[in-house]
Enzyme design. Structure first.
Site, PDB file in Angstrom:
ATOM      1  N   LYS A   1      13.782  15.315 -25.261  1.00  0.00           N
ATOM      2  CA  LYS A   1      15.035  14.869 -25.089  1.00  0.00           C
ATOM      3  C   LYS A   1      15.777  15.190 -23.868  1.00  0.00           C
ATOM      4  CE  LYS A   1      18.144  13.728 -28.561  1.00  0.00           C
ATOM      5  NZ  LYS A   1      18.048  13.032 -29.508  1.00  0.00           N
TER       6      LYS A   1
ATOM      7  N   GLY B   1      32.071  10.437 -37.771  1.00  0.00           N
ATOM      8  CA  GLY B   1      31.722   9.778 -36.464  1.00  0.00           C
ATOM      9  C   GLY B   1      32.039   8.255 -36.458  1.00  0.00           C
ATOM     10  N   PHE B   2      31.920   7.568 -35.424  1.00  0.00           N
ATOM     11  CA  PHE B   2      32.180   6.111 -35.412  1.00  0.00           C
ATOM     12  C   PHE B   2      31.278   5.573 -34.390  1.00  0.00           C
ATOM     13  CE2 PHE B   2      34.695   5.356 -31.756  1.00  0.00           C
ATOM     14  CZ  PHE B   2      35.153   6.565 -31.311  1.00  0.00           C
ATOM     15  N   GLY B   3      30.196   6.142 -34.045  1.00  0.00           N
ATOM     16  CA  GLY B   3      29.293   5.519 -32.978  1.00  0.00           C
ATOM     17  C   GLY B   3      28.167   4.767 -33.726  1.00  0.00           C
ATOM     18  N   ASN B   4      26.985   4.714 -33.153  1.00  0.00           N
ATOM     19  CA  ASN B   4      25.940   3.834 -33.566  1.00  0.00           C
ATOM     20  C   ASN B   4      25.552   4.035 -34.896  1.00  0.00           C
ATOM     21  OD1 ASN B   4      22.658   3.822 -33.287  1.00  0.00           O
ATOM     22  ND2 ASN B   4      23.526   1.841 -32.622  1.00  0.00           N
ATOM     23  N   VAL B   5      25.305   5.596 -35.180  1.00  0.00           N
ATOM     24  CA  VAL B   5      24.540   5.749 -36.467  1.00  0.00           C
ATOM     25  C   VAL B   5      25.443   5.593 -37.482  1.00  0.00           C
ATOM     26  CG1 VAL B   5      23.674   7.893 -37.739  1.00  0.00           C
ATOM     27  CG2 VAL B   5      23.548   7.698 -35.235  1.00  0.00           C
ATOM     28  N   ALA B   6      26.843   5.804 -37.413  1.00  0.00           N
ATOM     29  CA  ALA B   6      27.745   5.487 -38.465  1.00  0.00           C
ATOM     30  C   ALA B   6      28.020   4.050 -38.624  1.00  0.00           C
ATOM     31  CB  ALA B   6      29.129   6.047 -38.022  1.00  0.00           C
ATOM     32  N   TRP B   7      28.108   3.272 -37.433  1.00  0.00           N
ATOM     33  CA  TRP B   7      28.133   1.779 -37.838  1.00  0.00           C
ATOM     34  C   TRP B   7      26.837   1.374 -38.634  1.00  0.00           C
ATOM     35  CZ3 TRP B   7      24.566  -1.443 -35.112  1.00  0.00           C
ATOM     36  CH2 TRP B   7      24.642  -3.055 -35.286  1.00  0.00           C
TER      37      TRP B   7
ATOM     38  N   ASP C   1      21.425   8.061 -27.283  1.00  0.00           N
ATOM     39  CA  ASP C   1      21.717   9.213 -28.109  1.00  0.00           C
ATOM     40  C   ASP C   1      23.355   9.194 -27.957  1.00  0.00           C
ATOM     41  OD1 ASP C   1      20.721  11.568 -29.801  1.00  0.00           O
ATOM     42  OD2 ASP C   1      22.339  12.471 -28.961  1.00  0.00           O
TER      43      ASP C   1
HETATM   44  O1  2IT Z   1      17.964  11.944 -32.349  1.00  0.00           O
HETATM   45  C1  2IT Z   1      17.236  10.599 -32.237  1.00  0.00           C
HETATM   46  O2  2IT Z   1      16.125  10.539 -32.931  1.00  0.00           O
HETATM   47  C2  2IT Z   1      17.527   9.660 -31.123  1.00  0.00           C
HETATM   48  N1  2IT Z   1      18.746   9.837 -30.601  1.00  0.00           N
HETATM   49  C3  2IT Z   1      16.682   8.225 -31.050  1.00  0.00           C
HETATM   50  C4  2IT Z   1      15.303   8.666 -30.109  1.00  0.00           C
HETATM   51  C5  2IT Z   1      14.625   7.403 -29.742  1.00  0.00           C
HETATM   52  O3  2IT Z   1      13.833   7.716 -28.729  1.00  0.00           O
HETATM   53  O4  2IT Z   1      14.906   6.465 -30.114  1.00  0.00           O
END
Ligand code: 2IT
Length: 445
Positions: free
Chosen positions: A126, A237-243, A166
């Site tokens: 990370k 949230g309202f980012g990529n994951v929420a979307w 992320d």
């Molecule tokens: O927390 C995660 O699993 C991510 N941000 C995705 C990491 C990735 O390499 O796609």
């Protein structure tokens, strides 16, 4: 060798002062795998657990850049290369003011087990920076990304370490990072995932974390003879994951009624569907980091400074950031009839909140629920290696299978004698065994 779990955790705490998030993540994993560890003397002899909590390498660097008014700005950049037993280090880059070494060590540690759960050949890592994208212009973001990559490039590679996005790092940032890497190295390789589909990105990668989370929730519901149709869901949230999660949940006939930002949350009882979902992308691209405009545009209620967990819902899916739900939030959700919490953010629940949720209702941890994102990153790496693209339905099908598989792994290691599924234990042991076996086979490295 540490003989008791207390002694072991004390040693880790002493070695890593001022790292509360990292210690929280380590404690959660160690508490659930300790029994398994004791039953395997070969792991103890090789000090697998002692080794697994130590990152293989930590890189910290200066990121100088110039803002639009000509002022010099300095941020700190990081890459934590946690574990490469299963493959190249793999995990996202986070650009957010809350980024510290502790936060990235917790995320890299979690990533190691999450990636193992996907069964794809990826180690854990990370990185990121305390850079705040809020209010920045597109040019400032580009200059920052170029400066960040000017140092990072020497540490990564398609067979060494493959970052992705992320919080604060989406398609736009990955594009700038990729461009700079390619320019410096004169190499067009799959060194980053989450790329645009025109230059090596995989279809379904943007949707993957949210879609995967809903596929996993469907498995959890199936395991208790229930379904997601007509369920009311609170999302933060309202980012990529929420979307992605809203999109798939609404497609499956559920009604998502909340979203949130640092400014508060919106409540939309009619449900977030259709155009409203795509509007989230516009909000995100504006770099303002606020959800209130949604309420104005769609005539929804806005609760400034509050969290969505005060609404009455069947299911709650935190999709924002670590420790966004505490035990009071969980108690309130349960009191209002919520029966399932699925963590789509990494460590979205505090330790106390996770314990309460696991005891009283059904709870699954981030490393299982949100593994779909990195899983499709793994599929992007495969496509890049083959120099070809799979169609969307093929990637989606593989993602679905991977999420079902992770649910099976959780059952295998987490189903108790009373039939109750301990998803935290299942996911932790499932991921741990795979990494531990590979480390054992590779000798003392
Ligand atoms: O927390 C995660 O699993 C991510 N941000 C995705 C990491 C990735 O390499 O796609």
């Amino acid at each position: 060798m540490a003989r008791t779990i207390e002694a072991f955790l004390n040693e880790v705490a002493q070695k890593n002062p001022n790292e509360p998030e990292f210690l929280q993540a380590v404690e959660e994993v160690v508490e659930t795998v300790w029994e398994y560890y004791l039953e395997h003397p070969e792991y103890m002899k090789s000090k697998i657990l002692e080794r697994i909590v130590e990152p293989e390498r930590v890189i910290m660097f200066r990121v100088p850049w110039m803002d639009d008014s000509g002022q010099v700005q300095i941020n700190r950049g990081y890459r934590v290369e946690f574990n490469s037993a299963l493959g190249p280090y793999k995990g996202g880059l986070r650009f957010h003011p809350s980024v510290t070494l502790s936060a990235l060590k917790f995320l890299g540690f979690e990533q190691t087990f999450k990636n193992a759960l996907t069964t794809l050949p990826m180690g854990g890592g990370k990185g990121g920076s305390d850079f705040n994208t809020k209010g920045k212009s597109d040019n400032e973001i580009m200059r920052f990304c170029q400066s960040f990559m000017t140092e990072l490039y020497r540490h990564i590679g398609s067979n060494t370490d493959v970052p992705a996005g992320d919080i604060g790092v989406g398609g736009r940032e990955i594009g700038y990072l990729f461009g700079q890497y390619k320019r410096i190295k004169n190499e067009f390789t799959g060194v980053l995932t989450g790329k645009g589909v025109d230059f090596g990105g995989s279809l379904i990668r943007p949707e993957a974390t949210g879609f995967g989370a809903i596929y996993f929730v469907e498995e959890m519901l199936k395991a208790r003879q229930d379904s997601i149709k007509d369920k009311t869901i609170a999302i933060s949230g309202f980012g990529n994951v929420a979307w992605g999660a809203v999109k798939k949940a609404s497609e499956r006939g559920a009604r998502v009624v909340t979203l949130s930002g640092p400014d508060g949350y919106i409540y939309d009882p009619a449900g977030i569907s259709g155009d409203k979902i795509e509007y989230l992308l516009k909000l995100r691209a504006s770099n303002m980091d606020v959800i209130e405009p949604y309420a104005q545009k769609y005539n929804a209620e806005f609760y400034p400074g509050a969290k969505p967990w005060q609404q009455k819902v069947d299911i709650a899916i935190p999709c924002a950031i670590q420790n966004e739900m505490n035990e009071h939030d969980v108690a309130q959700l349960i009191e209002n009839g919520c029966t399932l919490i699925a963590e789509a953010s990494n460590m979205g629940l505090t330790a106390e909140a996770a314990d309460l949720a696991a005891e009283k209702i059904t709870f699954a941890p981030g490393k299982a629920v949100n593994a779909g994102g990195v899983a499709v990153s793994g599929l992007e790496m495969s496509q890049n290696s083959m120099r070809m693209y799979w169609p969307a339905n093929e990637v989606d099908h593989r993602l679905h299978q991977i999420m079902e598989n992770i649910h099976h792994t959780c059952l295998k290691y987490g189903k108790g004698k009373n039939g109750k599924i301990n998803y935290v234990k299942g996911a932790n042991i499932g991921g741990f065994v795979k990494v531990a076996e590979a480390m054992l086979a590779q000798g003392l490295v």
